[in-house]
Design a protein around this motif. Structure first.
Motif, short mmCIF file in Angstrom:
data_model
loop_
_atom_site.label_atom_id
_atom_site.label_comp_id
_atom_site.label_asym_id
_atom_site.label_seq_id
_atom_site.Cartn_x
_atom_site.Cartn_y
_atom_site.Cartn_z
N TYR A 1 -0.45 1.88 4.40
CA TYR A 1 0.14 2.77 5.40
C TYR A 1 -0.53 2.56 6.75
O TYR A 1 -1.67 2.06 6.85
CB TYR A 1 0.00 4.23 4.97
N GLU A 2 0.18 2.95 7.80
CA GLU A 2 -0.33 2.83 9.16
C GLU A 2 -1.27 4.00 9.47
O GLU A 2 -1.02 5.13 9.07
CB GLU A 2 0.82 2.81 10.17
N VAL A 3 -2.32 3.70 10.21
CA VAL A 3 -3.31 4.72 10.58
C VAL A 3 -2.89 5.35 11.89
O VAL A 3 -2.63 4.66 12.88
CB VAL A 3 -4.71 4.10 10.70
N LYS B 1 -8.17 -1.17 8.27
CA LYS B 1 -9.41 -0.43 8.09
C LYS B 1 -10.17 -0.98 6.88
O LYS B 1 -9.57 -1.50 5.94
CB LYS B 1 -9.15 1.06 7.91
N HIS C 1 -11.52 7.28 -1.03
CA HIS C 1 -10.06 7.27 -1.19
C HIS C 1 -9.72 7.98 -2.49
O HIS C 1 -9.85 7.40 -3.58
CB HIS C 1 -9.51 5.85 -1.18
N GLU D 1 -2.83 -5.22 8.86
CA GLU D 1 -1.96 -4.24 9.53
C GLU D 1 -0.49 -4.65 9.45
O GLU D 1 0.39 -3.80 9.53
CB GLU D 1 -2.38 -4.10 10.99
N ALA E 1 1.44 -2.99 6.69
CA ALA E 1 1.55 -1.53 6.69
C ALA E 1 2.97 -1.10 7.04
O ALA E 1 3.72 -1.81 7.74
CB ALA E 1 0.57 -0.93 7.69
N GLN F 1 -2.53 4.12 -2.26
CA GLN F 1 -2.27 3.69 -0.89
C GLN F 1 -3.58 3.57 -0.12
O GLN F 1 -4.50 4.36 -0.32
CB GLN F 1 -1.32 4.67 -0.19
N PRO G 1 -5.31 2.29 3.92
CA PRO G 1 -4.96 2.14 5.34
C PRO G 1 -4.97 0.67 5.77
O PRO G 1 -5.82 -0.11 5.34
CB PRO G 1 -6.06 2.94 6.06
#
Length: 263
Positions: free
Chosen positions: A190-192, A90, A80, A153, A156, A85, A87
């Motif tokens: 953040y959303e993957v 994950k 990263h 999640e 996110a 930020q 994911p």
């Protein structure tokens, strides 16, 4: 003499005694009130000169676990580049380094982390799993520890930010506890975007190849089992198609055959 006369005489005798006792009680009460009025107060409200001043924050500071000056802790996120930020859903891998700059051994107990509310660090949003190591680090040695966590999640998306805190807990040979937080920054989740996944594609290709191999093997076994049961036709020898060789036949038999034909 009747009983009521005796009762009347008893009341006459006991009346002066009761009134005298009441007068004595009133005199004692008045004397006590005068003594209380004349007595000096025990405490006039002034501060005591001999009393020690106690700082309430002194005891709290004694229980705060701090970092040791003989140790250095650092971090790195290998996969990263943007450390602001991460994911959601994950696995995030972090490398926590510990360098012993002192003259005695340190024992690294565990690494823990979590999301906290930026305005109030006492409010925990998500706690991550604590990784226990129990590894001894000698003087002048640097060791690296792998720590992994998975942001939820549900956190996110949007403009929400969280304080990510990674803490390493260790202790000295004398049992003194220390803690250090190499990473304590505000981040977002953040959303993957799930696009074409090569791993899933190759997994389906491998499954298809295995299925074709199984199908070929089953066909080979069936053909070998039922193919061997076919009947084998017997060949009948018809001899030579040319003329007959009479050299092997005796001449007497040939003469007899000629005689029979003439007859």
């Amino acid at each position: 003499m009747s009983w009521w006369k005796l009762l009347f005489l008893f009341s006459l005798c006991a009346g002066p005694l009761v009134t005298r006792a009441q007068e004595e009680d009133e005199i004692m009460d008045s004397d006590e009130e005068e003594e209380l009025r004349e007595a000096e107060p025990l405490d006039d409200g002034a501060p005591l000169e001999d009393a020690e001043r106690i700082d309430p924050t002194a005891e709290e500071e004694d229980f705060v676990i701090k970092a040791s000056t003989d140790a250095k802790v650092f971090y790195a996120f290998p996969k990263h580049a943007d450390e602001t930020q991460f994911p959601g859903g994950k696995v995030v891998k972090a490398l926590i380094g510990f360098q012993n700059n002192g003259e005695s051994n340190f024992i690294v107990d565990n690494v823990e982390g979590g999301f906290r509310y930026p305005m109030d660090y006492n409010y925990v949003i998500q706690n991550f799993t604590s990784f226990r190591y129990g590894r001894e680090v000698p003087p002048g040695v640097t060791q690296t520890f792998l720590y992994m966590f998975v942001p939820s999640e549900q956190l996110a998306g949007g403009s929400r930010t969280f304080s990510l805190v990674l803490s390493l807990n260790y202790r000295g040979e004398d049992g003194t506890l220390y803690t250090d937080s190499p990473f304590n920054e505000t981040i977002s989740v953040y959303e993957v975007d799930e696009g074409f996944d090569t791993e899933i594609f190759f997994m389906y290709v491998l499954l298809a190849a295995l299925f074709a191999l199984l199908l070929f093997g089953a066909q080979y076994l069936l053909s070998s089992a039922f193919g061997g049961r076919k009947s084998v036709r017997k060949t009948i020898e018809t001899g030579t198609s040319g003329g007959i060789d009479y050299d092997y036949i005796p001449k007497e038999h040939l003469k007899k055959q000629k005689v029979t034909k003439k007859e």
